[in-house]
Design a protein around this motif. Structure first.
Motif, PDB file in Angstrom:
ATOM      1  N   ARG A 164       2.394  -6.099  -4.643  1.00  0.00           N
ATOM      2  CA  ARG A 164       0.938  -6.119  -4.795  1.00  0.00           C
ATOM      3  C   ARG A 164       0.467  -7.446  -5.386  1.00  0.00           C
ATOM      4  O   ARG A 164      -0.582  -7.959  -5.014  1.00  0.00           O
ATOM      5  CB  ARG A 164       0.454  -4.941  -5.650  1.00  0.00           C
ATOM      6  CG  ARG A 164       0.531  -3.629  -4.905  1.00  0.00           C
ATOM      7  CD  ARG A 164      -0.024  -2.470  -5.690  1.00  0.00           C
ATOM      8  NE  ARG A 164      -1.479  -2.501  -5.864  1.00  0.00           N
ATOM      9  CZ  ARG A 164      -2.353  -2.279  -4.904  1.00  0.00           C
ATOM     10  NH1 ARG A 164      -1.945  -2.016  -3.682  1.00  0.00           N
ATOM     11  NH2 ARG A 164      -3.658  -2.306  -5.154  1.00  0.00           N
TER      12      ARG A 164
ATOM     13  N   TYR B 290       0.821  -1.222   0.000  1.00  0.00           N
ATOM     14  CA  TYR B 290       0.000   0.000   0.000  1.00  0.00           C
ATOM     15  C   TYR B 290       0.850   1.265   0.000  1.00  0.00           C
ATOM     16  O   TYR B 290       0.338   2.361  -0.165  1.00  0.00           O
ATOM     17  CB  TYR B 290      -0.903   0.022   1.239  1.00  0.00           C
ATOM     18  CG  TYR B 290      -1.868  -1.129   1.289  1.00  0.00           C
ATOM     19  CD1 TYR B 290      -2.976  -1.156   0.430  1.00  0.00           C
ATOM     20  CD2 TYR B 290      -1.685  -2.190   2.160  1.00  0.00           C
ATOM     21  CE1 TYR B 290      -3.863  -2.207   0.461  1.00  0.00           C
ATOM     22  CE2 TYR B 290      -2.571  -3.247   2.193  1.00  0.00           C
ATOM     23  CZ  TYR B 290      -3.658  -3.254   1.339  1.00  0.00           C
ATOM     24  OH  TYR B 290      -4.536  -4.303   1.366  1.00  0.00           O
TER      25      TYR B 290
ATOM     26  N   ILE C 179     -14.285  -5.485  -5.447  1.00  0.00           N
ATOM     27  CA  ILE C 179     -13.574  -5.295  -4.192  1.00  0.00           C
ATOM     28  C   ILE C 179     -13.059  -3.861  -4.086  1.00  0.00           C
ATOM     29  O   ILE C 179     -12.519  -3.310  -5.035  1.00  0.00           O
ATOM     30  CB  ILE C 179     -12.432  -6.334  -4.091  1.00  0.00           C
ATOM     31  CG1 ILE C 179     -13.068  -7.720  -3.931  1.00  0.00           C
ATOM     32  CG2 ILE C 179     -11.510  -6.031  -2.946  1.00  0.00           C
ATOM     33  CD1 ILE C 179     -12.142  -8.866  -4.149  1.00  0.00           C
ATOM     34  N   THR C 180     -13.257  -3.273  -2.909  1.00  0.00           N
ATOM     35  CA  THR C 180     -12.919  -1.865  -2.720  1.00  0.00           C
ATOM     36  C   THR C 180     -11.412  -1.637  -2.835  1.00  0.00           C
ATOM     37  O   THR C 180     -10.637  -2.330  -2.181  1.00  0.00           O
ATOM     38  CB  THR C 180     -13.377  -1.415  -1.321  1.00  0.00           C
ATOM     39  OG1 THR C 180     -14.703  -1.863  -1.115  1.00  0.00           O
ATOM     40  CG2 THR C 180     -13.324   0.085  -1.177  1.00  0.00           C
ATOM     41  N   PRO C 181     -10.992  -0.685  -3.654  1.00  0.00           N
ATOM     42  CA  PRO C 181      -9.574  -0.352  -3.697  1.00  0.00           C
ATOM     43  C   PRO C 181      -9.174   0.293  -2.367  1.00  0.00           C
ATOM     44  O   PRO C 181     -10.041   0.830  -1.696  1.00  0.00           O
ATOM     45  CB  PRO C 181      -9.486   0.646  -4.857  1.00  0.00           C
ATOM     46  CG  PRO C 181     -10.861   1.218  -4.994  1.00  0.00           C
ATOM     47  CD  PRO C 181     -11.792   0.162  -4.524  1.00  0.00           C
ATOM     48  N   PRO C 182      -7.920   0.225  -1.976  1.00  0.00           N
ATOM     49  CA  PRO C 182      -6.732  -0.235  -2.710  1.00  0.00           C
ATOM     50  C   PRO C 182      -6.384  -1.713  -2.482  1.00  0.00           C
ATOM     51  O   PRO C 182      -5.264  -2.092  -2.803  1.00  0.00           O
ATOM     52  CB  PRO C 182      -5.635   0.648  -2.126  1.00  0.00           C
ATOM     53  CG  PRO C 182      -6.055   0.878  -0.705  1.00  0.00           C
ATOM     54  CD  PRO C 182      -7.555   0.853  -0.697  1.00  0.00           C
TER      55      PRO C 182
ATOM     56  N   MET D 225       0.396   4.548  -8.726  1.00  0.00           N
ATOM     57  CA  MET D 225       0.568   5.267  -7.472  1.00  0.00           C
ATOM     58  C   MET D 225       1.993   5.155  -6.963  1.00  0.00           C
ATOM     59  O   MET D 225       2.284   5.543  -5.839  1.00  0.00           O
ATOM     60  CB  MET D 225      -0.400   4.734  -6.409  1.00  0.00           C
ATOM     61  CG  MET D 225      -1.834   5.187  -6.631  1.00  0.00           C
ATOM     62  SD  MET D 225      -2.950   4.565  -5.331  1.00  0.00           S
ATOM     63  CE  MET D 225      -2.417   5.502  -3.899  1.00  0.00           C
TER      64      MET D 225
END
Lengths: 312, 537, 277
Positions: free
Chosen positions: C70, C41, C221-224, C63
């Motif tokens: 990841r 992250y 699925i919600t990022p990040p 990012m």
């Protein structure tokens, strides 16, 4: 045979009614309100009331259901909440684009998948087998939205062979040119799956007693393969293909989005996002009918391929 | 045993295959791109000489201004609808279009008199545009029976009256300087004029199938397929003279990558772009594409449900504001374009808006202190939020959620939702945060309306449930000049102290055009005058 | 014990190796905190879109995060989605197909009509509707994809069961008065596993990719939170600038699916020696 067909039609009818009921309940149970979605930033309680009664959403759910069924049986499928047009027209306008893509992608999938599968099976455990397997897995592993963009990058922008967007004009050639890349992107995983299915099916059939018998009788290997083995090996493949055709008629949301093609999949997902109940209901009804018909046709055509199957 | 070895070979080969695919992904190497395109390809894809292809990203589903909410409506509607005023692309001030001049105000400021051009013609043979049509169009927005979705926008209008064929009067309930923006084509949903005769002739449903406007282009009803094809032809009788371009085709392409590739393949001539990274990837590198950028009056903000604990305390609201890395949003989602707002949502380019010098620092320690002051441990903070489901806002949520996690907050998440779920969730009090964007115009009132008590759900989109500026906002509406500036400054201070919504980003807009099209000038709120477009020789 | 393992390795080499690969991927996923070179992250706007280098073996993403880390962390989510969704789908599908195929008559008719109704929804639309119903998030996405796959599995299990039901062997067991459940679980189930396993190993890929399609369509699925499909979706947006972003997760999916398939073949051969070599 005739009674069987009648029986299947009856079953199909029950399926369609079931699908109508499930989709009717489902769109209403999913959180979200068509009126709130439609009004968006301009939502007021007052405006919402007006729209609700206009759409008939103020009635109790069983009344809505009864009206929906009775209207549908009279051929009135209702009007879209969003466009105000008959949902039938909207879907029928989108369907040809979906149908041509479905057929094109299957043609691609079969012309690649079946020969590769047969070749792999006949050369079991050779490098041909391994390579085709690897190819198949590679194609299943790439998401459609990525494969689509890769194809566009390479064939449309790099080589300039095919257009990027749209469905093409009225001329057949133009229409086909627009079909090639989306058909490949959509058909690639199907090609891979049908190659795998064909392979395992042929392998299985080749181990059957009647093939051994045929061989022991000294029949030429080519005849054994094409006349005896393939014919039987194709039965499960036909089942998968039949279902695939029908499945594709539901449209492919991702491919239609990537190639900016208006089709049934795109229409349906937008309708779900808008909570356009009427459009979703008709989309699923239409799809269920197509699926049922294709299934019946498939089942009946088994008879032609496999005399062992009896209908009881 | 041989089986195992050949499997291994297969694995190897396949890996090479995947790598090969990845390599394809690189696209043609840089040098190749710089080379001029193959002329054959150009010829095949070049559209007709006098046609431009102007792609839009959103589907349009309705054509009657009073029922139209989606921003997708603006681009096509500006082609075929005419308005009294347009926004000047440089200054963002209203300038006359169908009106001959700026309005004349009565002494008490409640009556605006406007004269319109003679000889403007409706499309499809519905005769001349008269003051009667103008009055009819605007009265529909305030008629309780019509139920226009823009009703709230016209709170100041009592009635529009046609004095003679070419003079129309607007009677206001109180003097309101911002009213003139309701008469501009800034948003054709409320600024667009419709034909009274056509309406009586065709009715609501008829007009949906066959929209009648008086703008520079005529809606081609024969070639119209909803969600599929929009075609506009030049309006030969346009009162400023027929436009230079004969035909505008407007396909809908939702996916930004596809849009950019279609542009590069010269299948489209022009588009407004939302995903800035795509713009960055394509412009400059590809010969025929030119990108125009323009400042928008636009805010993306995070509304905080101020009636929920601990967010009922302004210190908690400031604390959450301190955790968000807004510069990262600007860099990652917008490639460094656009502005980072001050501590209030008003845009620095708005009238009456001053820089009051209160910023939000990205300061995690300060956030922890403030949470402690309110009596919550930062690690225990839990909150749910939502935003739109598009790629742009998924990126937004990604950066924000990363910020929250990095600040050591317990469980704070902004969830991207599809349209239906988003509209369902955002007005719910169980939802603590809503990340939402608004394009508006230079008058501060529409931005301030977003925190007015009248707009608290279900009757509006004040998702902070915060109404402490109501008196000041009401007062700002009926005053003008320096006095209004003073009130607006006071509101800015109040917003900065109270932080009912965290201002996140002021957008910069982009339009991509090929070298075929000239005359593209973009103003705030994607405002541009399609009449100015021409095809380069 | 070790003799048995040696025997399996000798007779089903490919399957055993594939099993080891799958096991290795699972172990890497479980040990992500120790294996991943960096925090998945941790972002750095100064180091966006860096190509693979010594610092970042698989490059950085939009990012400025480490793509390799990841992908390793993403293995946790993607494997969960793939395996759990397929297990849910296969479990529901097997029960429905088995019961329908074995019982026949009314039970069969009712179950198969339910299956048909399930099939009347295009897969991804059904997944979307179920996701919309339960809300997003990891577990809901797994359930949605699993339920959406179940009718397809049921059809396969049903067809296979019907074939097996008619064999003399089963008729004999029935005639001997064996318990229904016993017949189904001990005699029919092992005999219909072959097509189910082949399908399931392919379905793992479909499930992993379905999650990414849901994300592409604005759900999922919600990022990040890193997922393989999600990383590919980011890579797609930046195809020109940073084609490496999609490569690492693409290869990860490929290797997983390939070994799952070989493993599936191996298990089938093991269960059904006739088809094997």
């Amino acid at each position: 045979m005739k009674t069987y067909a009648v029986k299947r039609l009856l079953q199909g009818f029950i399926t369609v009614i079931g699908a109508m009921t499930v989709v009717f309940l489902m769109v209403r149970l999913v959180p979200g309100d068509p009126v709130a979605t439609l009004l968006g930033d301009y939502y007021t309680e007052e405006a919402a009331q007006v729209l609700r009664s206009e759409f008939g959403l103020h009635q109790p759910i069983y009344v809505q259901y009864f009206n929906y069924l009775t209207d549908a049986f009279q051929g009135d499928f209702g009007y879209s909440f969003v466009t105000g047009r008959p949902v039938y027209n909207t879907l029928v306008e989108a369907f040809p684009f979906t149908m041509e893509l479905a057929i094109a992608s299957l043609v691609f999938a079969l012309t690649i998948g079946v020969p590769v599968g047969v070749m792999a099976a006949l050369n079991r455990n050779s490098w041909i087998d391994m390579l085709s397997m690897a190819f198949a897995i590679a194609f299943i592993s790439i998401p459609g939205f990525y494969l689509g963009v890769l194809l566009l990058q390479y064939f449309s922008l790099g080589l300039g062979w095919f257009p990027v967007t749209g469905v093409g004009g009225p001329e057949l050639a133009d229409r086909l040119r627009h079909l090639v890349l989306p058909a490949i992107a959509l058909g690639a995983p199907t090609a891979a799956i049908s190659a795998r299915m064909t392979r395992s099916s042929v392998v299985e059939v080749m181990g059957e007693d009647y093939i051994r018998t045929a061989r022991s009788k000294g029949i030429h290997e080519r005849i054994v393969v094409f006349k005896h083995a393939l014919r039987n090996a194709m039965i499960p493949v036909v089942a998968i293909i039949g279902l695939s055709v029908a499945v594709r008629f539901g449209g492919s949301v991702v491919i239609e989005t990537v190639f900016a093609r208006r089709g049934v999949g795109y229409l349906l997902i937008q309708s779900i996002y808008d909570r356009d109940f009427v459009q979703v209901q008709f989309g699923i009804l239409f799809y269920a009918c197509v699926l049922v018909l294709v299934n019946i046709i498939c089942d009946l055509s088994y008879a032609g391929l496999d005399p062992r199957i009896r209908y009881n | 045993m041989s089986r195992f070895t050949s499997r291994k070979i297969a694995l190897l080969l396949a890996s090479v295959l995947v790598l090969g695919f990845a390599a394809f992904g690189c696209g043609p190497p840089e040098e190749e791109v710089e080379e001029p395109e193959d002329p054959d390809v150009d010829e095949v894809d070049e559209p007709d000489e006098d046609t431009i292809i102007y792609a839009v990203g959103e589907a349009v589903c309705g054509w009657l201004p009073e029922q139209t909410t989606g921003s997708g409506f603006s681009a096509p509607a500006r082609l075929f609808l005419e308005g009294l005023y347009r926004l000047d692309v440089e200054t963002a001030e209203p300038v006359p279009s169908l009106a001959k001049d700026m309005p004349e105000y009565s002494d008490d400021g409640t009556v605006l008199t406007i004269e319109i051009h003679e000889g403007a013609k409706w499309h499809h043979g519905y005769g001349e545009v008269t003051a009667e049509d103008v009055a009819f169009s605007f009265n529909r927005h305030v008629d309780p029976d019509v139920d226009s979705v823009h009703q709230a926008q016209f709170w100041a209008l009592e009635e529009a009256v046609a004095v003679d064929d070419y003079t129309v009067e607007f009677h206001l309930s109180e003097p309101f300087g911002g009213f003139i923006y309701n008469l501009t084509l800034m948003h054709p949903g409320w600024g667009g004029i419709i034909s009274k005769e056509a309406f009586e002739d065709l009715g609501v449903e008829g007009l949906e199938e066959k929209p009648v406007g008086a703008g520079p282009y005529v809606f081609n009803t024969d070639e119209y397929i909803p969600r599929e094809a929009l075609v506009f032809d030049a309006h030969e009788d346009y009162f400023k003279g027929a436009p230079d371009i004969d035909r505008v085709e407007m396909p809908q392409i939702e996916d930004s990558s596809t849009l950019a590739m279609a542009m590069e393949a010269r299948e489209i001539d022009m588009t407004l772009l939302r995903d800035v990274p795509i713009w960055e990837e394509y412009t400059g590198r590809v010969y025929p594409i030119d990108g125009h950028t323009y400042d928008e009056i636009h805010i993306t903000k995070m509304d905080i449900t101020t009636i929920n604990e601990p967010w009922d305390d302004p210190r908690a609201r400031w604390a959450i504001a301190h955790t968000i890395d807004r510069e990262a949003i600007r860099q990652i989602v917008y490639e460094g374009y656009g502005l980072i707002p001050d501590a209030n949502i008003l845009h620095p380019d708005m009238m009456h808006v001053e820089d009051i010098g209160v910023d939000i620092e990205h300061d995690v320690d300060r956030a922890h202190e403030l949470f402690a002051e309110v009596g919550v441990e930062a690690g225990d903070v839990e909150a749910t939020g939502c935003t739109y489901g598009s790629a742009e806002y998924r990126n937004f949520a990604e950066v924000m959620n990363t910020s929250f996690a990095e600040a050591g907050l317990g469980d704070v998440e902004i969830e991207p939702l599809e349209r239906g779920a988003f509209h369902d969730q955002r007005g719910s009090v169980e939802n603590d945060f809503v990340v939402i964007a608004h394009p508006r115009w230079p008058d501060p009132d529409p931005f301030l309306s977003l925190v007015h008590g009248d707009a608290i759900p279900p009757d509006g989109i004040n998702f902070c449930w915060w109404d402490e500026a109501d008196d000041l906002i009401d007062k700002s509406r009926v005053t003008d000049g320096d006095e209004r500036t003073e009130i607006v400054t006071e509101i800015q201070h109040l917003l900065s102290e109270e932080m009912p919504q965290v201002p996140l980003y002021h957008r910069q807009g982009f339009v991509m055009v090929t070298d075929r099209v000239g005359g593209v000038k973009m103003g705030p709120g994607w405002h541009f005058d399609p009449y100015q477009l021409y095809i380069e020789e | 014990m070790s003799k048995e393992i040696k025997k399996i390795f000798r007779q089903h080499t490919a399957g055993a190796v594939a099993f080891c690969v799958v096991l290795a991927i699972v172990v890497v996923a479980l040990l992500a905190p120790y294996v991943a070179p960096r925090d998945p992250y941790e972002y750095d706007v100064q180091r966006r879109f860096e190509p693979p280098s010594e610092d970042y073996l698989a490059g950085t993403d939009n990012m400025g995060r480490c793509v390799l880390s990841r992908v390793i962390w993403g293995a946790r989510i993607s494997l969960q989605v793939g395996l759990v969704a397929v297990l849910i789908g296969a479990f529901l599908g097997l029960i429905m197909g088995l019961v329908a195929g074995y019982s026949g008559s009314t039970t069969e008719a009712v179950i198969m009509r339910i299956v048909d109704v399930g099939l009347s929804f295009p897969f991804i639309l059904l997944a979307i509707l179920i996701t919309a119903f339960f809300g997003g998030g990891l577990s809901n996405v797994m359930i949605a994809v699993g339920i959406a796959r179940a009718p397809r599995m049921a059809r396969i299990a049903h067809a296979a069961t019907r074939q097996v039901r008619e064999t003399e062997y089963i008729e004999a067991s029935r005639a001997m008065g064996a318990n229904r459940i016993r017949i189904m679980s001990r005699h029919i189930l092992p005999n219909i596993m072959a097509p189910v396993i082949v399908r399931a190993t392919l379905d793992i890929a479909i499930a992993i990719l379905a999650e990414s399609s849901l994300s592409f369509l604005g759900m999922g699925i919600t990022p990040p939170t890193p997922t393989w499909g999600g990383i590919i979706a980011v890579g797609r947006e930046h195809l020109r600038r940073a084609s490496w972003i999609a490569s690492a997760p693409g290869i990860a999916i490929f290797i997983t699916v390939l070994s799952m398939n070989i493993l599936g073949d191996g298990v089938r051969d093991y269960l059904d020696p006739k088809v094997g070599t």
